[in-house]
Design a protein around this motif. Structure first.
Motif, short mmCIF file in Angstrom:
data_model
loop_
_atom_site.label_atom_id
_atom_site.label_comp_id
_atom_site.label_asym_id
_atom_site.label_seq_id
_atom_site.Cartn_x
_atom_site.Cartn_y
_atom_site.Cartn_z
N UNK A 162 0.80 -1.22 0.00
CA UNK A 162 0.00 0.00 0.00
C UNK A 162 0.83 1.27 0.00
N UNK A 163 2.13 1.19 0.28
CA UNK A 163 3.01 2.37 0.24
C UNK A 163 3.17 2.86 -1.20
N UNK A 164 3.41 4.14 -1.35
CA UNK A 164 3.68 4.71 -2.66
C UNK A 164 5.18 4.85 -2.84
N UNK A 165 5.68 4.36 -3.99
CA UNK A 165 7.11 4.39 -4.28
C UNK A 165 7.35 4.94 -5.67
N UNK A 166 8.57 5.40 -5.89
CA UNK A 166 9.02 5.84 -7.20
C UNK A 166 9.96 4.77 -7.76
#
Length: 86
Positions: free
Chosen positions: A18-22
């Motif tokens: 669920x984390x947002x990453x690049x």
């Protein structure tokens, strides 16, 4: 000496589902006629959908992406939304 020894160690960045990453653009191939120096260094943000093993994460990519959705942790960077301009 510790600074040089730590360069070869794996990053200890841990992401949760669920984390947002690049995603780093280092291994993403683009068409040959696009100048690479004007491209982004990271693309995203994308949501982490699955933690495969110790160093691999699966991301939710858009349907138009033509590459695999599993990435090594060294190619990922935590997304920090910029609240200064929003």
């Amino acid at each position: 000496m510790a600074r040089y020894a730590n360069k070869k160690r794996w990053p200890d960045e841990v992401f949760q589902v669920g984390d947002l990453v690049l995603v780093s653009a280092r291994n993403i191939t683009l068409p040959w006629n696009i100048t690479h120096k004007f491209n982004h260094q990271y693309y995203g943000p994308y949501k982490v959908s699955k933690h495969i093993n110790l160093v691999t994460y699966e991301l939710e990519l858009p349907d138009v992406a033509q590459f695999h959705n599993a990435f090594h942790v060294s190619l990922l960077k935590r997304f920090k939304p910029d609240t200064k301009y929003g």
